[in-house]
Write a protein that holds these residues in place. Structure first.
Motif, PDB file in Angstrom:
ATOM      1  N   LYS A   1       0.832  -1.203   0.000  1.00  0.00           N
ATOM      2  CA  LYS A   1       0.000   0.000   0.000  1.00  0.00           C
ATOM      3  C   LYS A   1       0.870   1.257   0.000  1.00  0.00           C
ATOM      4  CE  LYS A   1      -3.701   0.213   2.563  1.00  0.00           C
ATOM      5  NZ  LYS A   1      -4.570   0.183   3.752  1.00  0.00           N
ATOM      6  N   LEU A   2       1.929   1.238   0.795  1.00  0.00           N
ATOM      7  CA  LEU A   2       2.798   2.409   0.890  1.00  0.00           C
ATOM      8  C   LEU A   2       3.476   2.721  -0.441  1.00  0.00           C
ATOM      9  CD1 LEU A   2       4.225   4.593   2.583  1.00  0.00           C
ATOM     10  CD2 LEU A   2       5.956   2.874   3.161  1.00  0.00           C
ATOM     11  N   ARG A   3       3.985   1.692  -1.130  1.00  0.00           N
ATOM     12  CA  ARG A   3       4.666   1.938  -2.412  1.00  0.00           C
ATOM     13  C   ARG A   3       3.724   2.600  -3.402  1.00  0.00           C
ATOM     14  NH1 ARG A   3       7.425  -2.879  -1.108  1.00  0.00           N
ATOM     15  NH2 ARG A   3       5.762  -4.169  -1.975  1.00  0.00           N
ATOM     16  N   LEU A   4       2.500   2.081  -3.494  1.00  0.00           N
ATOM     17  CA  LEU A   4       1.546   2.650  -4.436  1.00  0.00           C
ATOM     18  C   LEU A   4       1.114   4.047  -4.011  1.00  0.00           C
ATOM     19  CD1 LEU A   4      -0.232   2.394  -6.922  1.00  0.00           C
ATOM     20  CD2 LEU A   4      -1.910   1.156  -5.531  1.00  0.00           C
ATOM     21  N   ALA A   5       0.918   4.255  -2.713  1.00  0.00           N
ATOM     22  CA  ALA A   5       0.476   5.557  -2.216  1.00  0.00           C
ATOM     23  C   ALA A   5       1.533   6.630  -2.441  1.00  0.00           C
ATOM     24  CB  ALA A   5       0.126   5.453  -0.732  1.00  0.00           C
ATOM     25  N   ARG A   6       2.796   6.317  -2.168  1.00  0.00           N
ATOM     26  CA  ARG A   6       3.885   7.290  -2.398  1.00  0.00           C
ATOM     27  C   ARG A   6       3.997   7.638  -3.877  1.00  0.00           C
ATOM     28  NH1 ARG A   6       9.499   5.660  -0.406  1.00  0.00           N
ATOM     29  NH2 ARG A   6       9.881   7.820  -1.020  1.00  0.00           N
ATOM     30  N   TYR A   7       3.973   6.622  -4.711  1.00  0.00           N
ATOM     31  CA  TYR A   7       4.041   6.812  -6.159  1.00  0.00           C
ATOM     32  C   TYR A   7       2.882   7.675  -6.634  1.00  0.00           C
ATOM     33  CZ  TYR A   7       4.041   5.188 -11.083  1.00  0.00           C
ATOM     34  OH  TYR A   7       4.059   5.102 -12.450  1.00  0.00           O
ATOM     35  N   SER A   8       1.714   7.394  -6.109  1.00  0.00           N
ATOM     36  CA  SER A   8       0.519   8.123  -6.526  1.00  0.00           C
ATOM     37  C   SER A   8       0.568   9.581  -6.095  1.00  0.00           C
ATOM     38  CB  SER A   8      -0.721   7.443  -5.944  1.00  0.00           C
ATOM     39  OG  SER A   8      -1.897   8.049  -6.428  1.00  0.00           O
ATOM     40  N   GLN A   9       1.027   9.828  -4.877  1.00  0.00           N
ATOM     41  CA  GLN A   9       1.081  11.206  -4.402  1.00  0.00           C
ATOM     42  C   GLN A   9       1.992  12.059  -5.284  1.00  0.00           C
ATOM     43  OE1 GLN A   9       2.820  11.838  -0.514  1.00  0.00           O
ATOM     44  NE2 GLN A   9       1.678  13.739  -0.206  1.00  0.00           N
ATOM     45  N   GLN A  10       3.105  11.491  -5.694  1.00  0.00           N
ATOM     46  CA  GLN A  10       4.008  12.226  -6.587  1.00  0.00           C
ATOM     47  C   GLN A  10       3.318  12.552  -7.911  1.00  0.00           C
ATOM     48  OE1 GLN A  10       7.648  10.117  -7.550  1.00  0.00           O
ATOM     49  NE2 GLN A  10       7.924  11.305  -9.422  1.00  0.00           N
ATOM     50  N   LEU A  11       2.637  11.558  -8.492  1.00  0.00           N
ATOM     51  CA  LEU A  11       1.960  11.776  -9.767  1.00  0.00           C
ATOM     52  C   LEU A  11       0.806  12.766  -9.633  1.00  0.00           C
ATOM     53  CD1 LEU A  11       1.884   8.110 -11.085  1.00  0.00           C
ATOM     54  CD2 LEU A  11       3.367   9.957 -11.872  1.00  0.00           C
ATOM     55  N   LEU A  12       0.098  12.712  -8.513  1.00  0.00           N
ATOM     56  CA  LEU A  12      -1.001  13.648  -8.275  1.00  0.00           C
ATOM     57  C   LEU A  12      -0.495  15.084  -8.298  1.00  0.00           C
ATOM     58  CD1 LEU A  12      -3.767  13.243  -5.581  1.00  0.00           C
ATOM     59  CD2 LEU A  12      -2.686  15.438  -5.959  1.00  0.00           C
ATOM     60  N   GLY A  13       0.624  15.324  -7.621  1.00  0.00           N
ATOM     61  CA  GLY A  13       1.189  16.670  -7.600  1.00  0.00           C
ATOM     62  C   GLY A  13       1.598  17.136  -8.979  1.00  0.00           C
ATOM     63  N   GLU A  14       2.216  16.247  -9.751  1.00  0.00           N
ATOM     64  CA  GLU A  14       2.645  16.609 -11.109  1.00  0.00           C
ATOM     65  C   GLU A  14       1.446  16.900 -12.004  1.00  0.00           C
ATOM     66  OE1 GLU A  14       4.949  13.245 -12.244  1.00  0.00           O
ATOM     67  OE2 GLU A  14       6.639  13.726 -10.910  1.00  0.00           O
ATOM     68  N   LEU A  15       0.423  16.072 -11.881  1.00  0.00           N
ATOM     69  CA  LEU A  15      -0.776  16.254 -12.711  1.00  0.00           C
ATOM     70  C   LEU A  15      -1.483  17.561 -12.358  1.00  0.00           C
ATOM     71  CD1 LEU A  15      -3.371  13.422 -13.391  1.00  0.00           C
ATOM     72  CD2 LEU A  15      -4.041  15.780 -13.117  1.00  0.00           C
ATOM     73  N   ALA A  16      -1.646  17.820 -11.065  1.00  0.00           N
ATOM     74  CA  ALA A  16      -2.327  19.046 -10.637  1.00  0.00           C
ATOM     75  C   ALA A  16      -1.594  20.284 -11.139  1.00  0.00           C
ATOM     76  CB  ALA A  16      -2.436  19.076  -9.116  1.00  0.00           C
ATOM     77  N   HIS A  17      -0.269  20.252 -11.101  1.00  0.00           N
ATOM     78  CA  HIS A  17       0.523  21.391 -11.590  1.00  0.00           C
ATOM     79  C   HIS A  17       0.377  21.539 -13.101  1.00  0.00           C
ATOM     80  CE1 HIS A  17       3.818  24.259 -11.863  1.00  0.00           C
ATOM     81  NE2 HIS A  17       4.338  23.512 -12.824  1.00  0.00           N
ATOM     82  N   ARG A  18       0.443  20.418 -13.817  1.00  0.00           N
ATOM     83  CA  ARG A  18       0.370  20.458 -15.277  1.00  0.00           C
ATOM     84  C   ARG A  18      -0.976  20.993 -15.763  1.00  0.00           C
ATOM     85  NH1 ARG A  18       1.822  15.620 -15.933  1.00  0.00           N
ATOM     86  NH2 ARG A  18      -0.156  14.561 -16.273  1.00  0.00           N
ATOM     87  N   GLU A  19      -2.057  20.593 -15.096  1.00  0.00           N
ATOM     88  CA  GLU A  19      -3.389  20.979 -15.534  1.00  0.00           C
ATOM     89  C   GLU A  19      -3.920  22.208 -14.796  1.00  0.00           C
ATOM     90  OE1 GLU A  19      -5.003  19.850 -18.046  1.00  0.00           O
ATOM     91  OE2 GLU A  19      -3.717  18.126 -18.515  1.00  0.00           O
ATOM     92  N   GLY A  20      -3.176  22.697 -13.797  1.00  0.00           N
ATOM     93  CA  GLY A  20      -3.639  23.867 -13.043  1.00  0.00           C
ATOM     94  C   GLY A  20      -4.897  23.597 -12.244  1.00  0.00           C
ATOM     95  N   LEU A  21      -4.985  22.409 -11.627  1.00  0.00           N
ATOM     96  CA  LEU A  21      -6.197  22.015 -10.908  1.00  0.00           C
ATOM     97  C   LEU A  21      -6.242  22.672  -9.532  1.00  0.00           C
ATOM     98  CD1 LEU A  21      -6.205  18.187 -11.728  1.00  0.00           C
ATOM     99  CD2 LEU A  21      -7.195  20.074 -13.048  1.00  0.00           C
ATOM    100  N   GLN A  22      -7.404  23.176  -9.166  1.00  0.00           N
ATOM    101  CA  GLN A  22      -7.627  23.799  -7.860  1.00  0.00           C
ATOM    102  C   GLN A  22      -8.583  22.920  -7.059  1.00  0.00           C
ATOM    103  OE1 GLN A  22      -5.879  26.606  -7.017  1.00  0.00           O
ATOM    104  NE2 GLN A  22      -4.944  26.369  -9.054  1.00  0.00           N
ATOM    105  N   PHE A  23      -8.123  22.478  -5.874  1.00  0.00           N
ATOM    106  CA  PHE A  23      -8.965  21.556  -5.104  1.00  0.00           C
ATOM    107  C   PHE A  23      -8.680  21.672  -3.601  1.00  0.00           C
ATOM    108  CE2 PHE A  23      -5.108  19.589  -6.553  1.00  0.00           C
ATOM    109  CZ  PHE A  23      -4.675  18.750  -5.544  1.00  0.00           C
ATOM    110  N   TRP A  24      -8.391  22.880  -3.133  1.00  0.00           N
ATOM    111  CA  TRP A  24      -8.096  23.121  -1.720  1.00  0.00           C
ATOM    112  C   TRP A  24      -6.936  22.269  -1.235  1.00  0.00           C
ATOM    113  CZ3 TRP A  24      -9.888  27.524  -0.526  1.00  0.00           C
ATOM    114  CH2 TRP A  24     -11.174  27.921  -0.891  1.00  0.00           C
ATOM    115  N   HIS A  25      -5.925  22.154  -2.065  1.00  0.00           N
ATOM    116  CA  HIS A  25      -4.769  21.342  -1.734  1.00  0.00           C
ATOM    117  C   HIS A  25      -3.921  22.013  -0.659  1.00  0.00           C
ATOM    118  CE1 HIS A  25      -0.614  19.669  -2.669  1.00  0.00           C
ATOM    119  NE2 HIS A  25      -1.324  18.611  -2.373  1.00  0.00           N
ATOM    120  N   THR A  26      -3.509  21.251   0.358  1.00  0.00           N
ATOM    121  CA  THR A  26      -2.571  21.739   1.361  1.00  0.00           C
ATOM    122  C   THR A  26      -1.386  20.781   1.433  1.00  0.00           C
ATOM    123  OG1 THR A  26      -3.376  20.495   3.278  1.00  0.00           O
ATOM    124  CG2 THR A  26      -4.529  22.547   2.731  1.00  0.00           C
ATOM    125  N   ASP A  27      -0.237  21.294   1.840  1.00  0.00           N
ATOM    126  CA  ASP A  27       0.938  20.439   1.987  1.00  0.00           C
ATOM    127  C   ASP A  27       1.588  20.645   3.358  1.00  0.00           C
ATOM    128  OD1 ASP A  27       1.922  22.948   1.628  1.00  0.00           O
ATOM    129  OD2 ASP A  27       3.193  22.488  -0.097  1.00  0.00           O
TER     130      ASP A  27
END
Length: 410
Positions: free
Chosen positions: A99-125
């Motif tokens: 679960k951890l391997r997939l979750a870490r991988y996914s979080q990285q891709l989510l950040g890249e996708l959100a930046h590429r598409e300019g998605l706004q979704f109340w994201h906090t870090d």
């Protein structure tokens, strides 16, 4: 959420994609009924050496955060027996790391996708706080977190006086915490906003959404799914992706196939912030009550409880009393409970924890389901992994722990 992310990834690679959803809008079911945590730091498998005792207490009527009520349900019994087999230390560790391997991988891709598409979704870090009321509970959590830290998570153990430095709102709390684990890499965000914005990005890439269309089952010749039956026209496709969450086993059953996914009912409320000074800005979980929360602008989202009651989505105000009580304890005066909007959602749980991703027993039916309580966290990584498998590419992470048939024994 998982389905939209899959559609986007495949369309972005040049595939012709069509999405069928019985709702009139995407991601309005379970994806709109989560706490909003993007939390690889909470990737622990539910099937653990301590889980059987909790289940026995629940069956005896105790008010536990994970509830099982005795009922004549053959699917739940089969799922439960498989769950118990996964509660050994070695399998719990292997499932947590998968679960951890997939979750870490996914979080990285989510950040890249959100930046590429300019998605706004109340994201906090700001990370996520995992709060413990007793010294003994904190000590166990610290030992458990060693596994995640050894595999790349940035987790700090906070003493009682350090918690408020991360979340000042907890200075006003009526609860005295022994300490907390602060995963500084975790995040929060609204999965429904993310998914609807991503659906628009899908449409720009030519994806067609057939909303208000219910898939009713599959027709097969044994080796191949020949037709996907819907309330509209039947579907013929080169490849079919089943990303129907908790409804996935209902659909595979139409071709005589049982998959190890069972719904866990969760309770969620969203309410307006009444006092900015006492409202949280950092996501967290009170590990005693398992109430989780995220801040979405002027709203706060809170959720709790996993209840194994089949496909029952019903609720009453009393079902949310524990969440309200925890909210008043944690953030007194911060939340306008009169504005609360209540929901339930069915989390698609596998017995071991990792989702089902990849080709099943039919040569054109792919699975992307069974993500449980971390579908929001795992969505983008699951989509990328599945797209690689469809295209015959070597994925960035080992797909074996997520294979639908057979599950690799550990």
């Amino acid at each position: 959420m998982v389905g939209v992310a899959t559609a986007y990834t495949l369309a972005d690679r040049g595939h012709e994609v069509e999405v069928y959803d019985r709702r009139s809008e995407v991601a309005t079911d379970t994806s709109a009924s989560t706490a909003g945590l993007i939390a690889p730091g909470h990737s622990y498998a539910w099937a653990s050496p301590t889980a059987p005792r909790m289940l026995l207490r629940s069956l005896a009527g105790a008010d536990t955060s994970i509830r099982v009520r005795p009922r004549a349900d053959a699917d739940l019994i089969r799922w439960g027996l498989r769950f118990l087999r996964e509660c050994t230390p070695s399998r719990s560790r292997a499932n947590t790391l998968a679960k951890l391997r997939l979750a870490r991988y996914s979080q990285q891709l989510l950040g890249e996708l959100a930046h590429r598409e300019g998605l706004q979704f109340w994201h906090t870090d700001r990370g996520v706080l995992y709060l413990y009321r007793e010294e003994a509970e904190l000590a166990v959590a610290e030992r458990n977190s060693t596994l995640l830290r050894e595999h790349g998570r940035h987790q700090r153990v906070l003493g009682r006086d350090e918690i408020a430095a991360v979340e000042p709102a907890l200075r006003h709390s009526r609860v005295t915490f022994a300490g907390a684990i602060h995963d500084t890499s975790d995040a929060t965000g609204d999965p429904h906003l993310f998914a609807t914005a991503l659906a628009e990005a899908c449409r720009r890439r030519g994806v067609r959404f057939h909303l208000g269309t219910t898939v009713t089952g599959f027709a097969t010749d044994g080796a191949t799914v020949t037709d996907v039956c819907t309330t509209g026209a039947d579907i013929h496709a080169d490849a079919i992706v089943l990303a129907a969450g908790a409804a996935s086993p209902l659909l595979t059953r139409t071709m005589g196939l049982r998959i190890p996914v069972y719904p866990a009912k969760g309770y969620t409320l969203t309410a307006a912030v009444k006092d900015l000074d006492t409202a949280p800005r950092t996501g967290g979980i009170d590990e005693r009550s398992l109430v989780a929360w995220s801040r979405f602008g002027g709203d706060i989202r809170m959720s709790a409880t996993a209840e194994f009651v089949g496909y029952d989505r019903g609720f009453s105000a009393a079902d949310f009393a524990g969440i309200v009580a925890a909210g008043d304890e944690l953030f007194p005066g911060a939340i306008d409970w009169d504005s609360a909007r209540y929901r339930t959602g069915l989390r698609p749980m596998t017995p071991d924890g990792p989702p089902l991703i990849g080709l099943g027993r039919h040569d054109n039916l792919y699975y992307n389901t069974g993500h449980g309580h971390v579908g929001w966290t795992m969505a983008c990584g699951s989509a990328q992994l599945l797209a690689d498998l469809i295209e015959g590419r070597r994925p960035d992470i080992d797909p074996a722990p997520y294979s639908p048939v057979p599950r690799r024994r550990r």
